[in-house]
Design a protein around this motif. Structure first.
Motif: not given
Lengths: 282, 312
Positions: A30, A34, A37-46
């Motif tokens: 978790v 959370h 950086p990967m999740e942040v990157v992915l979701s912020s890039l969408r």
């Protein structure tokens, strides 16, 4: 009586340890997913409107490609029933005739973890087949004893693919055994005892009214040198001498044979269940 | 006297009284015996209590641990589902936030992180392929799917076979490059309507056993060029007849026939050895050789026999 409690305590402590470990892992996952950086990157890039056209396209393409590959990876894990958690590749040699790489993989299959290190030599000549030039396998857990002969054999022969084929079947069989033992331990906590833990090969059934009379179900999973996996169930009855002399109809003596015929007719789960019922009725 | 009375207990006490020279000494002895007895009983009682207490304590520990375990089990279960929910919620939040944060520096970092992750996933996929995973490829725009089955014998990677399946209503095999002597249709009927994994597993067993047997024939031809001759073999490589020459003055020829009765194994199920010299075929050495062929791949068995200088 005390011994049974002590064995219970031991196996419960083991299970608690394993659960805590799993829980920690979950929590780690978790936090990683959370804060990483990967999740942040992915979701912020969408759906992010980029400033430069070219760059935006490139990022979008990358994201799409990554999503596609990750989907593919999870599909592959499902069909291979092996999850790889880490993978390191090192190039050892590269020239006109051959290409040597060292691979270090760790992962798990059911609840059995493994680490494998191998060197793969790929020849530029298309007629020559690739070959594994060294192989080291580490398998953890109480099941190691049952598979260790096979593991040293594949290490000698460098049979990488054979190892994974057999390991997959072996771990599925182990998980079945583990699940079955746990099921009976939960269903009959006062009669069934797992003296060496739930991942070991033995389950003890104690008659609640006749202390000293025990039945051991030994469920071994044999792995032959060529990688054939065969489970084998046996019943061992233990009785005090006095009780044995009273057993005129040889019920105890013949119990192992009866158990074998029962196994053939109704299968593992039903056989063990009826055995436990018979013992606790006495 | 005292000990004797104590041992005999109440019943023996009367006899002691009658026989005693002094009436008081008998009574005293009896009393003291009773006292020892009562002390012993008290101790026994205490011991029993102590045991009872330990047992209860152990029982309580078991109960406590069991409760703790159940609690943990529930936690693990909820954590797993919680994780899923949180990921979803977070993603929504991130998406909202992302509207605000955009800078050139970030995108550079993002690019490199993305590339790193991409290469990691690629490595994992390649590793799955290398360890003999069934590579899946979508075909005909998602209407079909192709599985690749890698084969190997010992350290050598050998052919990869492919099976393409039609995913329309009933799943069926539409194209493949499996050799005709592998009972593909039978394996498919036995397994794959219910369980595609079981089908792939058994197909892979058959294919690997076949290429394993074939590779042994090739290796024998390579390693024993001239000295061991492959007289007969078939397409499935389920029979193998070898001729070798024994070491000795006569150089008698021996004929080994290996029959592979189980198509999912690359070891023979029956081995017969005939020799020109009849005396040799019943000797314990020949029995040993027979056993060796049954549990070791043929080329390794021959190498071992040659090391022992039994064949030329």
């Amino acid at each position: 009586m005390e011994r049974m409690y002590e064995a219970d305590i031991k196996s419960l402590q083991e299970e608690i340890g394993a659960l805590q470990h799993q829980l920690e892992n979950n929590e780690n996952m978790v936090t990683v997913s959370h804060e990483g950086p990967m999740e942040v990157v992915l979701s912020s890039l969408r759906g992010k409107p980029g400033t430069e056209f070219g760059k935006k396209d490139m990022v979008e393409n990358l994201v799409l490609e990554l999503e596609r590959l990750e989907g593919h990876l999870s599909q592959q894990e499902r069909i291979n029933r092996i999850v790889l958690t880490d993978c390191r590749v090192k190039t050892l040699e590269r020239n006109k005739s051959k290409f040597v790489q060292q691979h270090r993989l760790s992962g798990y299959c059911c609840h059995l973890a493994f680490q494998v290190e191998f060197e793969l030599t790929e020849f530029q000549d298309p007629t020559a087949s690739n070959s594994v030039t060294s192989l080291n396998v580490v398998v953890d857990g109480p099941e190691l004893r049952e598979i260790s002969t096979f593991v040293s054999r594949v290490e000698d022969d460098k049979s990488l693919l054979l190892f994974f084929r057999t390991f997959r079947e072996f771990s599925e069989r182990c998980e079945h055994r583990n699940r079955t033992f746990m099921y009976f331990k939960d269903k009959y906590p006062n009669v069934v005892c797992l003296p060496e833990g739930c991942r070991a090969d033995a389950m003890t059934i104690r008659s609640p009214k006749l202390p000293g009379c025990t039945m051991n179900v030994v469920w071994s999973i044999d792995v032959s040198k060529e990688g054939l996996v065969t489970p084998r169930l046996e019943l061992l009855a233990k009785m005090p001498e006095q009780a044995l002399s009273l057993d005129r109809k040889n019920v105890i003596k013949n119990a192992p044979d009866f158990f074998q015929s029962l196994l053939r007719v109704v299968g593992v789960e039903a056989s063990i269940d009826s055995l436990i019922k018979a013992v606790s009725m006495e | 006297m005292l000990g004797e009375l104590g041992m005999r207990g109440d019943g023996g006490g009367c006899g002691g009284l009658v026989n005693a020279p002094c009436p008081f000494s008998g009574v005293l002895a009896h009393l003291s015996a009773l006292e020892t007895e009562s002390v012993r009983l008290v101790e026994l009682q205490r011991e029993a209590w102590r045991q009872q207490a330990t047992r209860e304590e152990l029982c309580a520990t078991v109960e406590r641990l069991r409760a703790q375990r159940d609690q943990l089990r529930a936690k693990v279960l909820s954590a797993t589902s919680l994780q899923q929910v949180m990921t979803e919620v977070d993603q929504e939040n991130e998406e909202k936030r992302s509207e605000e944060e955009k800078s050139a520096g970030d995108s550079q970092l993002h690019m490199s992180l993305l590339t790193a992750r991409l290469s990691h996933v690629k490595n994992l996929l390649r590793a799955h392929h290398l360890i003999g995973g069934y590579d899946i490829t979508e075909t005909r725009r998602g209407k079909g799917v192709c599985f690749s089955i890698a084969t190997a014998f010992e350290d050598r990677t050998l052919e990869t076979y492919n099976v393409e399946m039609d995913l329309a209503r009933t799943m069926r095999i539409c194209r493949h490059n499996i050799p005709p002597f592998i009972p593909l249709e039978r394996l498919a009927q036995e397994n794959f309507q219910s369980d595609i994994m079981a089908f792939l597993d058994s197909l892979s067993m058959h294919l690997n056993a076949y290429v394993g047997r074939r590779q042994q024939v090739r290796l024998i031809q390579e390693l024993f060029h001239g000295s061991v001759k492959v007289l007969e073999s078939n397409a499935l490589c389920s029979i193998l007849v070898l001729r070798c020459r024994q070491v000795g003055e006569k150089k008698a020829a021996a004929l080994c026939t290996l029959e592979y009765g189980d198509p999912t194994r690359c070891l023979p199920t029956r081995v017969t050895i005939d020799s020109e010299e009849k005396t040799l075929t019943d000797s314990p050495q020949w029995n040993e050789i027979q056993a060796l062929f049954l549990e070791t791949p043929a080329h390794q068995a021959l190498l071992a026999i040659r090391r022992e200088e039994r064949i030329a």
